[in-house]
Scaffold this active site. Structure first.
Site, PDB file in Angstrom:
ATOM      1  CG  LEU A   1       4.893 -13.046   8.367  1.00  0.00           C
ATOM      2  CD1 LEU A   1       6.360 -13.460   8.305  1.00  0.00           C
ATOM      3  CD2 LEU A   1       4.191 -13.372   7.046  1.00  0.00           C
ATOM      4  CB  SER A   2       6.137  -9.497   9.784  1.00  0.00           C
ATOM      5  OG  SER A   2       6.759  -8.257   9.608  1.00  0.00           O
ATOM      6  CB  ALA A   3       3.342  -6.605  12.580  1.00  0.00           C
TER       7      ALA A   3
END
Length: 430
Positions: A161-163
């Site tokens: 998720l995300s980073a």
């Protein structure tokens, strides 16, 4: 504005702040996670104190259902900024799915020693490239878990998720020989940035690269690799103002180009939670890349709490109630079928399907009436008309290949004798 102020404000007024937050936020601020509700899992999240070379200074946590069989898949799940392995274990749904479908999960964890807000360093070429830093640490975790659980090395997957999603894309490019597939959730293309200062442009702006230029970033990550490439799922909210939706388009361009397929979808369909799924098939007609666009969703991981067969996860900050993205990702990878069992041995003779073909003996049995059953490959397997071997569905009896075991591909099966099914897509006897 300090990072602490940004984090506090984000919880009160997410959308207005995210529209103005600096693009370095994902590299520095990223996600804010609240502890999720505990799930009733058959095992427990366990830290592995030593797993081999660890140049990225990461911690390894793992989860496996009680009594996990040898030869099961392995999933690596990467949290977002300010999150921990425990947060992702609690809320993402991967532990639930591991119990349901029988696989192990590794939850890598970074810390403030690596990044001020515990972000994986997707933007640092000294840490996110093959053999270096955090990427090398994750690879060491995979090696340790494969040896420990006797995992199927052909079914190792990575998601984030995300980073963590940015690092996922990097890992897929760095180690195509390790990962059979991946899922980039609210993330960025592989090697979009090579420094923290360059992260801002990747998060919020179109990089104006051609699909071939994006594909080159994948190919250059492991120059000796000629394929096949990992199958990649891309999840993106249309109202994401931290990692803008253009990243999903760039990810699609990158991985379809790596696969050598068109950027025009082979098929599209609507799913729950305002989700549109676009499929990009390889030359054999099997999905290579899938893009899931979720209408109105901001920055986060899509979950769908509940006890339904397609539900999973817990809601919390940046765990958003739309659709169980983890379930559909696992389905795309082909690990939601019957799982490793005795069937692969029996079905290894699938290539010998001509053997049963010349047996017309069922036909004279006047008491038996052939029947037809349309349905998705997943439904056919679930109903016992087909079986799963390595994520591919095969018709019982004839062993005819139906393609990937998921709900997106369908066939009509005709039972010409008890327990003997053939493909009858062109029609069945009235």
């Amino acid at each position: 504005m300090s990072a602490l102020t940004v984090m506090t404000s984000a919880l009160r007024r997410q959308r207005s702040l995210l529209a103005t937050v600096s693009a370095a936020a994902l590299a520095v601020v990223g996600l804010i996670a609240l502890p999720g509700a505990a799930t009733a899992n058959s095992g427990s999240l366990t830290q592995v104190s030593s797993f081999g070379s660890n140049p990225g200074n990461l911690a390894m946590y793992e989860y496996a259902p009680a009594g996990l069989a040898s030869g099961a898949p392995l999933v690596v799940a990467l949290h977002g900024c300010t999150q921990t392995a425990t947060d992702y274990y609690d809320d993402s749904g991967w532990a639930q799915l591991a119990d349901t479908f029988g696989f192990a999960v590794v939850f890598p964890q970074t810390s403030s020693a690596n990044n001020a807000l515990s972000c994986f360093s997707w933007f640092d070429s000294t840490k996110d490239t093959r053999g270096n830093g955090e990427a090398a640490s994750v690879k060491a975790m995979v090696d340790h878990a494969v040896a420990q659980y006797h995992s199927d090395t052909e079914r190792v997957f990575v998601t984030g998720l995300s980073a963590g999603a940015g690092m996922t894309a990097d890992l897929l490019a760095d180690y195509p020989d390790v990962f059979a597939g991946g899922s980039v959730d609210s993330g960025l293309p592989a090697q979009c940035a090579t420094s923290q200062s360059a992260a801002s442009g990747c998060q919020q702006n179109n990089q104006n690269l051609t699909p071939a230029q994006w594909g080159d970033k994948v190919r250059n990550s492991d120059p000796g690799w000629t394929g096949p490439w990992p199958r990649v799922a891309i999840w993106q909210g249309t109202a994401d103002y931290t990692v803008y939706p253009v990243n999903a388009t760039e990810l699609r361009d990158q991985w379809t180009n790596a696969w050598g397929v068109s950027q025009t979808a082979s098929s599209t369909r609507s799913l729950t939670g305002g989700t549109t799924e676009s499929v990009y098939d390889d030359a054999s007609g099997n999905p290579a890349v899938e893009l899931y666009s979720i209408s109105g969703m901001g920055h986060g991981l899509a979950v769908d709490p509940g006890s339904g067969s397609t539900q999973c996860g817990q809601t919390g900050a940046y765990f958003l109630s739309y659709i169980c993205s983890s379930y559909y990702t696992a389905q795309f990878w082909g690990i939601t079928g019957s799982g490793p069992s005795a069937s692969p041995t029996a079905s290894s003779s699938a290539s010998a399907s001509p053997t049963p073909t010349p047996t017309p003996t069922p036909t004279p049995t006047a008491t038996y009436t052939p029947s037809c059953s349309p349905g998705s490959n997943y439904a056919q397997v679930t109903a016992g008309r087909a079986h799963d071997v390595g994520g591919i569905a095969y018709a019982d009896g004839s062993n005819a290949s139906l393609g990937l075991d998921n709900v997106f591909y369908s066939h009509t099966l005709e039972e010409t004798a008890p327990g003997y099914y053939v493909i009858a897509d062109s029609g069945c006897p009235a």
